[in-house]
Design a protein around this motif. Structure first.
Motif, mmCIF file in Angstrom:
data_model
loop_
_atom_site.group_PDB
_atom_site.id
_atom_site.type_symbol
_atom_site.label_atom_id
_atom_site.label_comp_id
_atom_site.label_asym_id
_atom_site.label_seq_id
_atom_site.Cartn_x
_atom_site.Cartn_y
_atom_site.Cartn_z
ATOM 1 N N PRO A 247 17.928 27.415 34.323
ATOM 2 C CA PRO A 247 17.556 28.429 35.321
ATOM 3 C C PRO A 247 18.247 29.768 35.096
ATOM 4 C CG PRO A 247 17.981 26.329 36.383
ATOM 5 C CD PRO A 247 18.417 26.173 34.951
ATOM 6 N N LEU A 248 17.479 30.835 35.145
ATOM 7 C CA LEU A 248 18.012 32.176 34.876
ATOM 8 C C LEU A 248 19.081 32.591 35.871
ATOM 9 C CD1 LEU A 248 14.676 34.049 34.040
ATOM 10 C CD2 LEU A 248 16.424 33.309 32.423
ATOM 11 N N GLU A 249 18.956 32.124 37.113
ATOM 12 C CA GLU A 249 19.882 32.567 38.157
ATOM 13 C C GLU A 249 21.178 31.753 38.189
ATOM 14 O OE1 GLU A 249 17.112 29.486 39.992
ATOM 15 O OE2 GLU A 249 16.996 31.150 38.550
ATOM 16 N N TYR A 250 21.278 30.698 37.365
ATOM 17 C CA TYR A 250 22.489 29.880 37.333
ATOM 18 C C TYR A 250 23.579 30.566 36.503
ATOM 19 C CZ TYR A 250 20.346 25.700 39.410
ATOM 20 O OH TYR A 250 19.753 24.798 40.253
ATOM 21 N N MET A 251 24.827 30.164 36.746
ATOM 22 C CA MET A 251 25.956 30.665 35.967
ATOM 23 C C MET A 251 25.763 30.330 34.491
ATOM 24 S SD MET A 251 29.888 29.370 36.203
ATOM 25 C CE MET A 251 30.257 30.115 37.773
ATOM 26 N N CYS A 252 26.000 31.309 33.629
ATOM 27 C CA CYS A 252 25.793 31.116 32.198
ATOM 28 C C CYS A 252 26.750 30.062 31.648
ATOM 29 C CB CYS A 252 25.978 32.426 31.446
ATOM 30 S SG CYS A 252 25.438 32.332 29.721
ATOM 31 N N VAL A 253 26.259 29.267 30.715
ATOM 32 C CA VAL A 253 27.056 28.178 30.166
ATOM 33 C C VAL A 253 28.098 28.648 29.161
ATOM 34 C CG1 VAL A 253 25.205 26.516 30.516
ATOM 35 C CG2 VAL A 253 25.369 27.728 28.347
ATOM 36 N N CYS A 254 28.136 29.934 28.852
ATOM 37 C CA CYS A 254 29.146 30.434 27.907
ATOM 38 C C CYS A 254 30.490 30.628 28.591
ATOM 39 C CB CYS A 254 28.687 31.747 27.275
ATOM 40 S SG CYS A 254 28.808 33.174 28.378
ATOM 41 N N GLY A 255 30.524 30.534 29.932
ATOM 42 C CA GLY A 255 31.780 30.668 30.659
ATOM 43 C C GLY A 255 32.124 32.080 31.072
ATOM 44 N N SER A 256 31.151 32.979 31.025
ATOM 45 C CA SER A 256 31.412 34.382 31.344
ATOM 46 C C SER A 256 31.451 34.661 32.841
ATOM 47 C CB SER A 256 30.330 35.260 30.720
ATOM 48 O OG SER A 256 29.069 34.984 31.309
ATOM 49 N N ALA A 257 30.993 33.709 33.659
ATOM 50 C CA ALA A 257 30.879 33.851 35.118
ATOM 51 C C ALA A 257 29.703 34.737 35.520
ATOM 52 C CB ALA A 257 32.167 34.379 35.752
ATOM 53 N N LYS A 258 28.963 35.256 34.549
ATOM 54 C CA LYS A 258 27.737 36.005 34.840
ATOM 55 C C LYS A 258 26.569 35.032 34.920
ATOM 56 C CE LYS A 258 29.259 40.060 32.171
ATOM 57 N NZ LYS A 258 28.930 40.937 31.021
ATOM 58 N N THR A 259 25.453 35.500 35.461
ATOM 59 C CA THR A 259 24.270 34.652 35.461
ATOM 60 C C THR A 259 23.701 34.577 34.050
ATOM 61 O OG1 THR A 259 22.750 36.488 35.940
ATOM 62 C CG2 THR A 259 23.702 35.310 37.831
ATOM 63 N N TYR A 260 23.004 33.504 33.770
ATOM 64 C CA TYR A 260 22.404 33.315 32.456
ATOM 65 C C TYR A 260 21.450 34.456 32.122
ATOM 66 C CZ TYR A 260 19.205 31.132 29.040
ATOM 67 O OH TYR A 260 18.414 30.870 27.950
ATOM 68 N N GLN A 261 20.715 34.934 33.139
ATOM 69 C CA GLN A 261 19.746 36.020 32.930
ATOM 70 C C GLN A 261 20.434 37.299 32.457
ATOM 71 O OE1 GLN A 261 17.500 37.134 36.409
ATOM 72 N NE2 GLN A 261 15.840 37.978 35.195
ATOM 73 N N LYS A 262 21.639 37.576 32.981
ATOM 74 C CA LYS A 262 22.344 38.805 32.639
ATOM 75 C C LYS A 262 23.321 38.628 31.488
ATOM 76 C CE LYS A 262 22.052 40.779 37.294
ATOM 77 N NZ LYS A 262 22.825 41.311 38.448
ATOM 78 N N CYS A 263 23.363 37.420 30.933
ATOM 79 C CA CYS A 263 24.333 37.162 29.865
ATOM 80 C C CYS A 263 23.620 36.710 28.596
ATOM 81 C CB CYS A 263 25.347 36.126 30.342
ATOM 82 S SG CYS A 263 26.796 35.961 29.278
ATOM 83 N N CYS A 264 23.682 35.438 28.280
ATOM 84 C CA CYS A 264 23.190 34.951 26.985
ATOM 85 C C CYS A 264 21.675 35.035 26.850
ATOM 86 C CB CYS A 264 23.670 33.522 26.757
ATOM 87 S SG CYS A 264 25.440 33.437 26.391
ATOM 88 N N HIS A 265 20.944 34.882 27.947
ATOM 89 C CA HIS A 265 19.484 35.016 27.867
ATOM 90 C C HIS A 265 19.100 36.424 27.440
ATOM 91 C CE1 HIS A 265 15.343 35.561 29.451
ATOM 92 N NE2 HIS A 265 15.205 34.303 29.069
ATOM 93 N N LYS A 266 19.892 37.376 27.884
ATOM 94 C CA LYS A 266 19.679 38.779 27.526
ATOM 95 C C LYS A 266 19.860 38.995 26.020
ATOM 96 C CE LYS A 266 21.149 43.242 29.432
ATOM 97 N NZ LYS A 266 22.151 43.882 30.303
ATOM 98 N N ARG A 267 20.690 38.145 25.401
ATOM 99 C CA ARG A 267 20.949 38.251 23.963
ATOM 100 C C ARG A 267 20.011 37.373 23.143
ATOM 101 N NH1 ARG A 267 26.115 37.973 26.361
ATOM 102 N NH2 ARG A 267 27.334 39.873 26.068
ATOM 103 N N GLY A 268 19.042 36.760 23.800
ATOM 104 C CA GLY A 268 18.076 35.942 23.089
ATOM 105 C C GLY A 268 18.527 34.519 22.840
#
Length: 507
Positions: A247-268
């Motif tokens: 889910p895009l709105e969930y916390m990113c799994v990279c541990g950045s504390a950002k949402t997945y949509q604003k973090c790793c998903h943004k990087r492809g």
């Protein structure tokens, strides 16, 4: 003190709304929004080395029952609190529904103990939210929340044949006339005793219980487990059927504390979730090869594709003899041993590669900065462990130059880009980089001017790569050389599998 942005619970918004708007939740605030829970969520969701959701929890007040000796987890705590949202999130994170404490009490056991307190006359129940003793209506709401938690645990296939004191779960539910829980327990295989029906006094209640018994069969398999993503579907129709996008709105799994949509998903970066039968939980795949060169990634994919094809045939021949998939980390260990034996990678780099579940490679801004820093810290700690063993005759500086990585996952100490120089950075002396590409480093302006004639032909071009450690370059070359051979072996294997399939399909 800087303000910490608290993350949202890892639960679907419709599910959260359904829970929070229910009448039983009036006056109750879920722990799912607490600062401590945000920290736990961040630790458990980090891909690189996630904390276990089954870790014991210790509270300062021993009266709570959460001591070091008790070995109780967050799931035990949320079950006792009747915290539907927090408990659901922990199960989604992989908490074991049937994990017992040191007294062999599972979360479901503790839920029924709390329900018994609410239903026992003369016992005062304290409301932490209101700092006062509960009235009748508040007790009814608490009981409903606890029963809701019990339903969640039962639908997650928690054991229902447990005893609370001298009573079974179904006997207690019959005593409380909790018909919804009675029906659910029978549906999930709880077997009543011959004396259970005596818990009812009226003939109408006895008839109602007898009717429920007619439609239950203890020999019948339990209903399918509800998927802990809380979509409302069973596992086999949800994450057990196929991988689902994270889910895009969930916390990113990279541990950045950002949402997945604003973090790793943004990087492809694509994150997929899928049910894992072995661990009985949803696992997310953060593209574990993202920091491995494309050539090596292709080699791993070829190996895994071949293995999956072979596994399908083996399942038809003898399903009981099929082993679990070979983990990419195991392939990484074998690759490290092979390259080290050939003298292609540095011993310190091989040591870290054998013990890490990743290989750091510079990929610029295409991967999470937080993840790269996490990798840097964990990788360099392994290199330090190697140095502390004292088995390598080289100096610490020499080993660090050959094996440690920086925040970009390239060399920690860059070498001057001028071909006639060869000087290394040090902790006290950092080189400047090309202002345009920021990928080539120089010890001074003289070397930068000397290197410009060559560097300008690749500066900012598609073929330009960031600085690599010699071991990283060796892995890349080895992977590229192995691709063709792997493809040829795969073609032969596929032809063999085709013949095997034809043989298996014959009568």
């Amino acid at each position: 003190m800087s303000k910490i942005h608290l993350s949202n619970p890892l639960l679907p918004a419709p599910f959260v709304q359904q829970v929070e708007t229910h009448d039983s939740m009036r006056g109750f605030k879920s722990s799912v929004y607490d600062r401590d829970v945000h920290g736990n969520r961040l630790a458990m969701r980090t891909w690189l080395k996630p904390a276990s959701p089954d870790c014991p929890v210790v509270f300062p007040d021993p009266g709570t029952g959460f001591t070091r000796e008790a070995q109780r987890t967050w799931l035990h705590h949320y079950a006792m609190e009747g915290d539907v949202l927090a408990l659901s999130e922990m199960i989604g994170l992989g908490a074991t529904a049937d994990l017992a404490d040191s007294n062999f009490q599972t979360p479901l056991h503790l839920v029924f103990l709390e329900m018994a307190k609410v239903k026992t006359p003369g016992i005062a129940i304290f409301s932490k939210a209101r700092r006062a003793y509960m009235g009748v209506v508040d007790k009814e709401r608490l009981f409903y929340r606890l029963a809701w938690v019990a339903r969640i645990l039962i639908e997650q296939h928690a054991k229902v044949d447990i005893m609370v004191g001298s009573n079974s779960l179904i006997d207690l539910s019959c005593t409380w006339k909790d018909w919804d829980t009675i029906a659910l327990l029978l549906k999930h295989g709880a077997a009543p005793l011959p004396t259970t029906i005596s818990r009812f006094r009226s003939s109408s209640e006895k008839k109602r219980f007898s009717d429920l018994l007619k439609f239950s069969d203890s020999d019948h398999p339990r209903p399918p487990r509800i998927c802990p993503c809380w979509s409302g579907k069973v596992v086999s129709d949800c994450h057990g059927k196929s991988g689902q996008p994270y889910p895009l709105e969930y916390m990113c799994v990279c541990g950045s504390a950002k949402t997945y949509q604003k973090c790793c998903h943004k990087r492809g970066k694509l994150v997929i979730e899928k049910w894992d039968n072995k661990s009985q939980r949803i696992l997310h795949d953060y593209d574990r090869t993202q920091n491995i060169p494309e050539a090596l990634r292709g080699q791993l994919d070829n190996i895994l594709t071949f293995q999956q094809n072979l596994k399908e045939v083996m399942q038809k021949l003898d399903p009981l003899e099929v082993e679990e998939d070979i983990d990419k980390v195991e392939i990484q260990k074998k690759l490290a041993a092979d390259l080290l034996s050939k003298g292609l990678i540095d011993p310190a780099f091989a040591y870290a590669m054998d013990r890490a579940n990743f290989v750091p490679f510079p990929h610029g801004r295409t991967s999470s900065q937080h993840l790269r820093k996490e990798m840097e810290a964990k990788w360099n700690k392994l290199v330090d462990d190697y140095i502390h063993q004292g088995r390598d005759s080289r100096s610490r500086v020499e080993i660090e130059r050959c094996a440690k990585v920086g925040s970009g996952n390239g060399p920690l100490f860059n070498v001057c880009g001028a071909s006639t120089c060869g000087a290394y950075e040090s902790e006290s002396r950092k080189f400047s980089c090309c202002a345009k590409c920021k990928r080539s480093f120089y010890c001074g302006k003289t070397c930068q001017k000397l290197a410009w004639r060559t560097h300008k032909t690749v500066c900012c071009s598609e073929g330009q790569r960031e600085p690599h450690l010699p071991s990283q370059e060796a892995i890349r070359r080895s992977a590229e050389e192995g691709i063709q051979g792997t493809s040829e072996r795969l073609n032969v294997a596929n032809a063999t599998l085709s013949i095997l399939r034809q043989t298996l399909n014959q009568p």
